[in-house]
Scaffold this active site. Structure first.
Site, PDB file in Angstrom:
ATOM      1  CE  LYS A 126      64.419  43.242  13.372  1.00  0.00           C
ATOM      2  NZ  LYS A 126      63.496  44.368  13.629  1.00  0.00           N
ATOM      3  CB  SER A 163      62.791  45.785  10.371  1.00  0.00           C
ATOM      4  OG  SER A 163      62.807  45.971  11.786  1.00  0.00           O
ATOM      5  CB  SER A 174      59.894  46.656  13.340  1.00  0.00           C
ATOM      6  OG  SER A 174      60.271  47.623  12.385  1.00  0.00           O
TER       7      SER A 174
END
Length: 601
Positions: free
Chosen positions: A79, A153, A177
């Site tokens: 990420k 997210s 998330s």
């Protein structure tokens, strides 16, 4: 060899060890997959290493033994709020982008174990959101429906696994998330206990609550990655050592939502799938207990409707006042809300947080784990555009409370509705129950029989089960002179010990040949932060009386303690006083005592 749709770790390792495939072959295959998938969904990745860079890394591994590294040639995604040297860190905001001077600690540990970083994935800007729609780099789609969100997210991280582009990915989880995107894309999301994985090299959202999370196609892979990535780190302010919290796995109580609290935002199909999940867990030996959801709901509201948002403002420092016009408007609006709170408000919220944690601690006396819907339902991109905050809040109904109350969690698939959209459940347990709550989640996942990922073509590989023991018996791992055929094995035979399996330790153990030992024997010690290939051991079962006699005969500097195996289980084993062991010869690289002796001949 044709690669499977889901790149589960054991399948790739088996292909490497058989000689059917090399890491360089894998890179050529998955770069082609990524290129093809980008035609379908160009928003999964923010940056990718070049094919030449990846082939160079893979060719380094081609020249090594596939048995020496626990993640040999395994591709993963990161990420883009986690640092990787060679790629910019953007946190989903071009104005924030910078070149990191070193990779995040977890990335370094995974690469040292042989894994290959493929690239950086898209996210809700500054990890603020559960929708995957708050990024100037595009909005990744659910792998089953381009009209629906991927979840956030950690949007791109989840899609990269579900689409079969990598074996695992790193996300982050502050309020869900690492779990909501797992449900929307039909994969596993492991949210470790806070502090178990170092957050050094992570751009924080709420630093006191953030976790680096793991997406995989099966629970077995998630546990393997966590074991390798986990280590205390003095550079991460909330780092903690894992002291495993054990759960009863055969006859257990599981908390469920009472009918009055089962909110699915009108999705009757998901309501039915949650009820089916309860029934499945009952068949696996669980007893349902209704939860008082009120304190959990209050904790969730404390996180997103209270002064904890100040921590998001703090994380951005001077960047926010200077660049708020460069930020996603929804994200900027959320962070702007922090400006109305005082320091007194923050302390009052912290006091209430600790009060709710005490309530949660008392709840664990009523049940062992919670079975929660991961989210009420999936939402469309148009719904988020119309109501960006309301849609996001709904998605966090059953996830927001977990980190603020210091819990561990593992999200797994739980079926599909008639509309073709996936549903998932999350197993929630006290802090440091990561391993056992994941085992229970895996047992449920296998019972549901739902394959993972977009293709839904391969079943998830189960966590290797521990063989059932006879009542009153004990498992003992031996590493040296007590191995079968070696000089002290007779001591096990006289206690009628039965060999149950040959396996390996976890990857952070070293083995030393002791000086002047008669008969020759090794000393086993654990070294947190070390990443090796594990050491070969034999596990014997003997009755408790025999085990007691055996332990009483163990001379100094040896002792019997608990060690962790490569699959995460713990057993009793020989250990050695560290000062004595390290005065000997380090033979860890041989892979075990038997291999060391063979090499001397």
């Amino acid at each position: 060899m044709t690669l499977p749709d889901m790149l589960q770790i054991d399948d790739l390792l088996a292909a490497y060890r058989s000689g059917d495939f090399r890491p360089s072959d894998l890179i050529r295959e998955i770069t082609g997959r990524i290129e093809a998938y980008q035609q379908k969904d160009p928003a999964v990745w923010i940056s990718l290493f070049s094919t030449d860079h990846l082939l160079a890394r893979a060719e380094e591994l081609d020249g090594l033994s596939s048995t020496d590294l626990p993640l040999y040639g395994i591709p993963f995604a990161v990420k883009d709020n986690i640092d990787v040297v060679g790629l910019q860190t953007t946190a989903g905001c071009p104005a924030f982008a910078f070149e990191p001077s070193e990779s995040a600690e977890v990335v370094k540990r995974l690469e040292a174990a042989g894994a290959i970083v493929i690239g950086k994935t898209n996210l809700d800007q500054f990890a603020t959101g559960l929708v995957g729609m708050r990024s100037p780099y595009g909005q990744p789609s659910c792998v089953f429906d381009p009209a629906c969100v991927s979840g956030g997210s950690s949007s791109g991280s989840a899609v990269s696994v579900a689409a079969g582009l990598v074996s695992f990915s790193l996300g982050t989880d502050t309020a869900g998330s690492g779990r909501v995107p797992a449900m929307f894309n039909n994969i596993v999301g492991l949210k470790p206990s806070r502090g178990v994985l170092s957050t050094y090299g992570l751009i924080p959202a709420c630093e006191s609550l953030d976790c680096i999370s793991i997406f995989t196609g099966c629970v077995a892979d998630a546990l393997r990655v966590e074991k390798i990535a986990a280590a205390p780190d003095s550079r991460a302010p909330y780092s903690r050592s894992m002291t495993p919290h054990r759960l009863p796995l055969d006859s257990f109580r599981f908390g469920i939502l009472p009918e009055s609290e089962r909110f699915f935002d009108g999705d009757a199909g998901n309501a039915a799938l949650y009820e089916n999940s309860i029934q499945t867990l009952m068949h696996l030996g669980g007893t349902p207990v209704e939860i008082d959801f009120a304190p959990l709901k209050e904790a969730a509201q404390l996180l997103y409707s209270g002064p904890f948002v100040v921590e998001r403002l703090t994380a951005l420092g001077d960047f926010y006042p200077q660049h708020k016009a460069d930020m996603d408007p929804t994200v900027a609006g959320i962070i702007a809300g922090a400006e109305r709170y005082t320091a007194a408000d923050v302390f009052k919220a912290i006091y209430r947080q600790h009060g709710l944690q005490q309530i949660a601690e008392r709840m664990w006396t009523q049940f062992d784990v919670m079975l929660m819907p991961t989210a009420p339902r999936i939402v469309t991109k148009q719904e988020v555009i119309a109501e960006p905050v309301a849609a996001n809040s709904m998605l966090g109904t059953y996830t927001n409370f977990v980190n603020i109350l210091d819990m561990s969690a593992c999200a797994v698939p739980a079926g599909f509705g008639k509309d073709g959209h996936p549903f998932g459940v999350t197993f929630v347990a006290p802090a440091f129950a990561d391993h056992d709550v994941s085992l229970l989640a895996d047992r449920f996942h296998q019972a549901v029989g739902e394959n993972t990922g977009a293709a839904r073509s391969e079943p998830p590989r189960p966590v290797p089960p521990a063989e059932a023991m006879s009542p009153g018996s004990v498992r003992l791992a031996v590493v040296g002179a007590h191995l079968k055929g070696l000089p002290l094995h007779w001591q096990l035979e006289q206690e009628h010990a039965v060999l149950r399996e040959t396996t390996r330790t976890a990857h952070d153990y070293r083995l030393f040949a002791l000086a002047n030992s008669v008969p020759p024997k090794p000393g086993l010690v654990r070294e947190p932060g070390f990443v090796g290939a594990g050491l070969e051991i034999e596990i014997y079962e003997l009755d408790s009386a025999g085990f007691g006699r055996f332990v009483a005969s163990v001379p100094q500097p040896m002792s019997i303690g608990r060690i962790t195996l490569e699959d995460g289980r713990e057993v009793s084993s020989f250990l050695c006083a560290e000062s004595v062991a390290r005065s000997g010869t380090d033979i860890t690289a041989t892979g075990g005592w038997r291999a060391y002796l063979a090499g001397k001949d």
